[in-house]
Design a protein around this motif. Structure first.
Motif, PDB file in Angstrom:
ATOM      1  N   ASP A 106      29.931  38.427  35.430  1.00  0.00           N
ATOM      2  CA  ASP A 106      30.469  39.242  36.498  1.00  0.00           C
ATOM      3  C   ASP A 106      30.676  40.678  36.059  1.00  0.00           C
ATOM      4  OD1 ASP A 106      31.442  39.861  38.939  1.00  0.00           O
ATOM      5  OD2 ASP A 106      33.265  38.653  38.802  1.00  0.00           O
ATOM      6  N   VAL A 107      30.752  41.579  37.028  1.00  0.00           N
ATOM      7  CA  VAL A 107      31.124  42.968  36.800  1.00  0.00           C
ATOM      8  C   VAL A 107      32.429  43.188  37.511  1.00  0.00           C
ATOM      9  CG1 VAL A 107      30.491  45.379  37.123  1.00  0.00           C
ATOM     10  CG2 VAL A 107      28.726  43.694  36.691  1.00  0.00           C
ATOM     11  N   ALA A 114      35.255  44.556  39.468  1.00  0.00           N
ATOM     12  CA  ALA A 114      35.287  45.659  40.424  1.00  0.00           C
ATOM     13  C   ALA A 114      36.504  46.538  40.260  1.00  0.00           C
ATOM     14  CB  ALA A 114      35.269  45.100  41.844  1.00  0.00           C
ATOM     15  N   GLN A 162      31.676  50.905  36.762  1.00  0.00           N
ATOM     16  CA  GLN A 162      32.340  49.619  36.646  1.00  0.00           C
ATOM     17  C   GLN A 162      31.959  48.964  35.323  1.00  0.00           C
ATOM     18  OE1 GLN A 162      30.883  47.758  40.133  1.00  0.00           O
ATOM     19  NE2 GLN A 162      32.486  48.596  41.432  1.00  0.00           N
ATOM     20  N   TYR A 184      31.570  46.220  32.501  1.00  0.00           N
ATOM     21  CA  TYR A 184      31.173  44.809  32.558  1.00  0.00           C
ATOM     22  C   TYR A 184      32.188  43.928  31.869  1.00  0.00           C
ATOM     23  CZ  TYR A 184      28.505  40.646  31.324  1.00  0.00           C
ATOM     24  OH  TYR A 184      28.077  39.362  31.137  1.00  0.00           O
ATOM     25  N   THR A 238      26.634  36.792  46.515  1.00  0.00           N
ATOM     26  CA  THR A 238      27.563  37.723  45.861  1.00  0.00           C
ATOM     27  C   THR A 238      27.363  37.740  44.350  1.00  0.00           C
ATOM     28  OG1 THR A 238      29.219  37.408  47.602  1.00  0.00           O
ATOM     29  CG2 THR A 238      30.002  38.271  45.503  1.00  0.00           C
ATOM     30  N   LYS A 265      25.871  40.927  42.122  1.00  0.00           N
ATOM     31  CA  LYS A 265      26.626  41.492  41.005  1.00  0.00           C
ATOM     32  C   LYS A 265      25.759  41.577  39.751  1.00  0.00           C
ATOM     33  CE  LYS A 265      31.272  40.196  42.525  1.00  0.00           C
ATOM     34  NZ  LYS A 265      32.466  39.359  42.274  1.00  0.00           N
ATOM     35  N   VAL A 299      27.799  46.011  43.761  1.00  0.00           N
ATOM     36  CA  VAL A 299      29.188  45.566  43.833  1.00  0.00           C
ATOM     37  C   VAL A 299      29.929  46.423  44.852  1.00  0.00           C
ATOM     38  CG1 VAL A 299      31.315  45.213  42.539  1.00  0.00           C
ATOM     39  CG2 VAL A 299      29.112  44.868  41.414  1.00  0.00           C
ATOM     40  N   GLY A 300      30.755  45.810  45.652  1.00  0.00           N
ATOM     41  CA  GLY A 300      31.524  46.554  46.637  1.00  0.00           C
ATOM     42  C   GLY A 300      30.906  46.450  48.023  1.00  0.00           C
ATOM     43  N   ASN A 352      28.202  49.134  48.988  1.00  0.00           N
ATOM     44  CA  ASN A 352      26.934  48.973  48.271  1.00  0.00           C
ATOM     45  C   ASN A 352      26.167  47.747  48.763  1.00  0.00           C
ATOM     46  OD1 ASN A 352      27.290  51.242  46.647  1.00  0.00           O
ATOM     47  ND2 ASN A 352      28.385  50.088  45.074  1.00  0.00           N
ATOM     48  N   VAL A 353      26.899  46.660  49.057  1.00  0.00           N
ATOM     49  CA  VAL A 353      26.247  45.460  49.579  1.00  0.00           C
ATOM     50  C   VAL A 353      25.627  45.750  50.938  1.00  0.00           C
ATOM     51  CG1 VAL A 353      26.630  43.107  50.422  1.00  0.00           C
ATOM     52  CG2 VAL A 353      27.689  43.854  48.285  1.00  0.00           C
TER      53      VAL A 353
END
Length: 308
Positions: free
Chosen positions: A195-196, A198, A207, A209, A249, A253, A258-259, A262-263
């Motif tokens: 995951d990154v 947020a 962001q 990592y 999701t 990522k 992310v966010g 952006n999505v």
């Protein structure tokens, strides 16, 4: 390059990757990244222990969007580091080959593939299928078998580099593709789930990592603090959509999307026909598109890490 930048890049050095190596990565495979994107990419590489100098991980920027992909060499190395690793094999099946396989059921009731025969002569004809076998101590050989039809769409891709690599180097790309799948499944190399975070921003707003910890799937007793109203039961379609949204999701990522904004931008650019309430089929199509973008990262470094 300023001393301040060099000092920042020093923080991304790890293992055998030196500060100068990080600078080299910035000036070569990372040249299309802006500074925030490059730092995000190096954070992912460092936390995963994937060396970009060895083509184990690489970035790409398309339409301003960063995507990050682990190379086949990284999967091979991580598999070798896993307890019980006994190697792997990958072969292509041609139209003139003698080939037979069947399924068997183990004592736990799970099916696995057994290759009964695969032999060939000098004139093999066109490639029809391929298989990769991962060997791990204590389990049956894990086999992934795929027909050419399942990957033929790569040769018709509207993405120039992808179409070129799968057209000009089809055999090698096909072998890499099925090997990656076999190693991921047999040795639990689920880098997709990393995951990154947020809410963990760096000094310049990128962001950073954070690897996602392994999930404990052991059933736990439910703790109820206070009575709650019964939750409405989801329909089968709603359950499918919920599962697909979770997968989408996680995949987004992985490629750095992310966010909410952006999505939304990614979907607008890549799936503009999706409605306000997408169907299961539309969500499934979007997931396949994202997975294709992930696979494209591997293609970009094919010349360097083609399997023998």
């Amino acid at each position: 390059m300023s001393n301040n930048q060099l000092a920042v890049y020093q923080s991304f050095a790890f293992g055998e990757l030196t500060q100068q190596d990080v600078v080299t990565v910035r000036e070569t495979i990372g040249k299309d990244c802006n500074e925030s994107q490059f730092k995000l990419f190096m954070s992912i590489a460092k936390n995963a222990g994937a060396n970009p100098i060895l083509n184990e991980i690489y970035p790409a920027v398309r339409s301003g969007q960063l995507t990050v992909q682990f190379g086949i060499d990284f999967f091979v190395r991580k598999a070798k580091e896993t307890d019980g690793y006994k190697g792997y094999d990958v072969q292509l099946v041609h139209e003139n080959d003698e080939f037979k396989m069947h399924q068997e059921k183990d004592e736990d009731g799970r099916y696995y593939v057994v290759i009964d025969e695969h032999s060939w002569g000098m004139t093999r004809g066109k490639v029809m299928a391929g298989y990769a076998i991962a060997y791990k101590e204590g389990i049956k050989p894990f086999t992934v078998f795929m027909s050419v039809d399942e990957v033929d769409h790569f040769k018709r891709s509207q993405i120039g580099m992808q179409k070129t690599m799968w057209t000009n180097y089809f055999n090698d790309m096909f072998k890499k593709h099925i090997t990656r799948r076999a190693l991921k499944a047999a040795f639990n190399l689920n880098f997709d789930d990393e995951d990154v975070a947020a809410d963990n921003k760096g000094s310049e707003g990128f962001q950073e990592y954070q690897p996602q910890g392994r999930k404990d799937i052991t059933p736990q007793p439910e703790v109820i603090d206070q009575p709650e109203s019964p939750k409405p039961q989801l329909s089968e379609e709603e359950k499918q959509i919920k599962k697909l949204r979770t997968q989408i999701t996680a995949k987004l990522k992985q490629i750095g999307v992310v966010g909410k904004d952006n999505v939304s931008e990614y979907i607008a650019q890549n799936a503009p026909t999706m409605g306000e309430k997408p169907t299961v089929a539309e969500y499934t199509g979007l997931l396949e598109l994202i997975e294709m973008h992930i696979d494209m990262k591997e293609i970009n470094s094919a010349d360097a890490d083609i399997l023998d």
